[in-house]
Design a protein around this motif. Sequence first.
Motif, short mmCIF file in Angstrom:
data_model
loop_
_atom_site.label_atom_id
_atom_site.label_comp_id
_atom_site.label_asym_id
_atom_site.label_seq_id
_atom_site.Cartn_x
_atom_site.Cartn_y
_atom_site.Cartn_z
N GLY A 155 8.95 2.10 -10.62
CA GLY A 155 8.93 1.33 -9.38
C GLY A 155 7.59 0.65 -9.14
N LEU A 156 6.50 1.39 -9.37
CA LEU A 156 5.18 0.79 -9.22
C LEU A 156 4.97 -0.35 -10.21
CD1 LEU A 156 2.65 3.73 -8.71
CD2 LEU A 156 3.40 2.05 -7.04
N ASP A 157 5.39 -0.13 -11.45
CA ASP A 157 5.22 -1.16 -12.47
C ASP A 157 5.95 -2.44 -12.08
OD1 ASP A 157 3.62 0.43 -13.99
OD2 ASP A 157 5.15 0.97 -15.46
N ARG A 158 7.17 -2.31 -11.56
CA ARG A 158 7.94 -3.49 -11.18
C ARG A 158 7.34 -4.19 -9.97
NH1 ARG A 158 14.07 -2.22 -10.49
NH2 ARG A 158 14.09 -4.48 -10.10
N LEU A 159 6.92 -3.43 -8.97
CA LEU A 159 6.30 -4.05 -7.79
C LEU A 159 5.01 -4.77 -8.15
CD1 LEU A 159 6.84 -1.34 -5.05
CD2 LEU A 159 7.67 -3.69 -4.96
N ALA A 160 4.27 -4.21 -9.11
CA ALA A 160 3.00 -4.81 -9.51
C ALA A 160 3.18 -6.14 -10.22
CB ALA A 160 2.23 -3.85 -10.40
N ARG A 161 4.41 -6.50 -10.60
CA ARG A 161 4.67 -7.82 -11.18
C ARG A 161 4.61 -8.92 -10.14
NH1 ARG A 161 10.02 -5.77 -14.55
NH2 ARG A 161 8.93 -4.32 -15.92
N ARG A 162 4.73 -8.51 -8.87
CA ARG A 162 4.77 -9.51 -7.81
C ARG A 162 3.65 -9.34 -6.79
NH1 ARG A 162 9.93 -10.82 -3.80
NH2 ARG A 162 8.80 -12.19 -2.38
N PHE A 163 3.25 -8.10 -6.53
CA PHE A 163 2.27 -7.82 -5.48
C PHE A 163 1.07 -7.07 -6.03
CE2 PHE A 163 6.52 -7.49 -3.53
CZ PHE A 163 6.42 -8.43 -2.52
N PRO A 164 -0.11 -7.27 -5.43
CA PRO A 164 -1.17 -6.29 -5.63
C PRO A 164 -0.71 -4.96 -5.01
CG PRO A 164 -2.06 -8.33 -4.73
CD PRO A 164 -0.56 -8.42 -4.62
N VAL A 165 -0.87 -3.87 -5.74
CA VAL A 165 -0.40 -2.56 -5.29
C VAL A 165 -1.61 -1.63 -5.16
CG1 VAL A 165 1.05 -0.58 -5.84
CG2 VAL A 165 1.86 -2.89 -6.37
N ILE A 166 -1.72 -0.99 -3.99
CA ILE A 166 -2.86 -0.15 -3.66
C ILE A 166 -2.37 1.25 -3.33
CG2 ILE A 166 -4.75 0.23 -2.02
CD1 ILE A 166 -4.90 -2.79 -1.63
N GLY A 167 -3.03 2.26 -3.87
CA GLY A 167 -2.79 3.63 -3.45
C GLY A 167 -3.77 3.99 -2.34
N LEU A 168 -3.28 4.67 -1.31
CA LEU A 168 -4.13 5.07 -0.19
C LEU A 168 -3.85 6.55 0.09
CD1 LEU A 168 -6.13 4.19 2.07
CD2 LEU A 168 -4.12 3.83 3.53
N SER A 169 -4.84 7.40 -0.16
CA SER A 169 -4.57 8.83 -0.16
C SER A 169 -5.64 9.63 0.57
CB SER A 169 -4.47 9.34 -1.61
OG SER A 169 -4.16 10.71 -1.65
N VAL A 202 0.86 -1.19 0.00
CA VAL A 202 0.00 0.00 0.00
C VAL A 202 0.89 1.24 0.00
CG1 VAL A 202 -1.79 1.28 1.24
CG2 VAL A 202 -1.80 -1.23 1.27
N PHE A 203 0.60 2.19 -0.89
CA PHE A 203 1.41 3.40 -1.01
C PHE A 203 0.62 4.64 -0.63
CE2 PHE A 203 4.23 0.92 -3.71
CZ PHE A 203 5.47 1.50 -3.47
N ASP A 204 1.23 5.48 0.18
CA ASP A 204 0.80 6.87 0.24
C ASP A 204 1.09 7.49 -1.13
OD1 ASP A 204 0.20 9.53 1.38
OD2 ASP A 204 2.36 9.83 1.09
N VAL A 205 0.35 8.50 -1.49
CA VAL A 205 0.50 9.09 -2.83
C VAL A 205 1.15 10.47 -2.78
CG1 VAL A 205 -0.70 9.75 -4.95
CG2 VAL A 205 -1.51 7.78 -3.62
N LEU A 206 0.53 11.41 -2.07
CA LEU A 206 1.00 12.79 -2.06
C LEU A 206 2.31 12.91 -1.28
CD1 LEU A 206 -2.41 14.56 -1.35
CD2 LEU A 206 -1.27 14.25 -3.56
N LEU A 225 -7.47 3.95 -3.29
CA LEU A 225 -8.43 4.18 -2.22
C LEU A 225 -8.28 5.59 -1.67
CD1 LEU A 225 -7.90 0.85 -0.25
CD2 LEU A 225 -9.56 1.30 -2.06
N SER A 226 -9.41 6.23 -1.44
CA SER A 226 -9.44 7.57 -0.89
C SER A 226 -10.05 7.56 0.50
CB SER A 226 -10.27 8.49 -1.79
OG SER A 226 -10.58 9.70 -1.14
N GLY A 227 -9.49 8.40 1.38
CA GLY A 227 -10.08 8.56 2.70
C GLY A 227 -11.51 9.07 2.64
N GLU A 228 -11.90 9.62 1.49
CA GLU A 228 -13.27 10.08 1.32
C GLU A 228 -14.26 8.94 1.52
OE1 GLU A 228 -16.10 12.40 -1.96
OE2 GLU A 228 -14.00 11.96 -2.45
#
Length: 227
Positions: A101-115, A11-15, A137-140
């Motif tokens: 970096g996101l593209d490479r990680l997505a080859r192995r893991f589900p990758v989620i943005g959390l902002s 899971v990645f923070d975005v901003l 995913l948004s905190g909204e």
Amino acid sequence: MMEIHDIEVVVFDVLGTLVDEPGGLRAALPDGELVTLWQQHVETEQQRIADGLRPYVNSEVIDREAAEVVAARAGLTDPAAIARLATAGQKLPPWPDSVAGLDRLARRFPVIGLSNAGRRALLRISAHAGLRWHAALSGETVQAYKPAPEVYRLAIDTAGYPPERVLMVATHAWDLRGAQAAGMRTAYVERPVGDPPAGTDAFDGYFGGLGELVTASGIPESAPSGR
């Protein structure tokens, strides 16, 4: 360096973590004092919401307010120009290593943005920066801003794994502390605009950039995409 061997979802923070928020604002507001004024308004209003002093509103509402505050300081009165300024927070450049970096990680893991960005704003930020997610995913969705625990629970529930199998990546120590309190694994990635860890922080991993995190995941640079 942390080795990612028992993680199921990243899971990645975005901003700030994946996009240069101050840099994007400076492109619309060449005066650094105006950028600071914008950021102070956003931080203050999010904190007021967290403290129960204001009902939840999404980031687009707060950004519109910030644009009006900045416009008043700068003497800008044209409604169309202020409306364009209000979208400055959706046009943020990615850091040089973010997209690859996101593209490479997505080859192995589900990758989620959390902002903390609102749903529509997050869609536009991702598209403008070229960020590709399995989920964003948004905190909204839970009417809250990080580090409120319900925002991290949203990511954990979406991941579908116990929190200790979910890795939160951010450049803000305050964000990682919130994730840690929710039981998530944590990885700090250094950025010029981040909130560095304190001496009392004990995150699972510390990385000088996203490339180091990808290397720790054991993904070969030339590995074919499986998604």
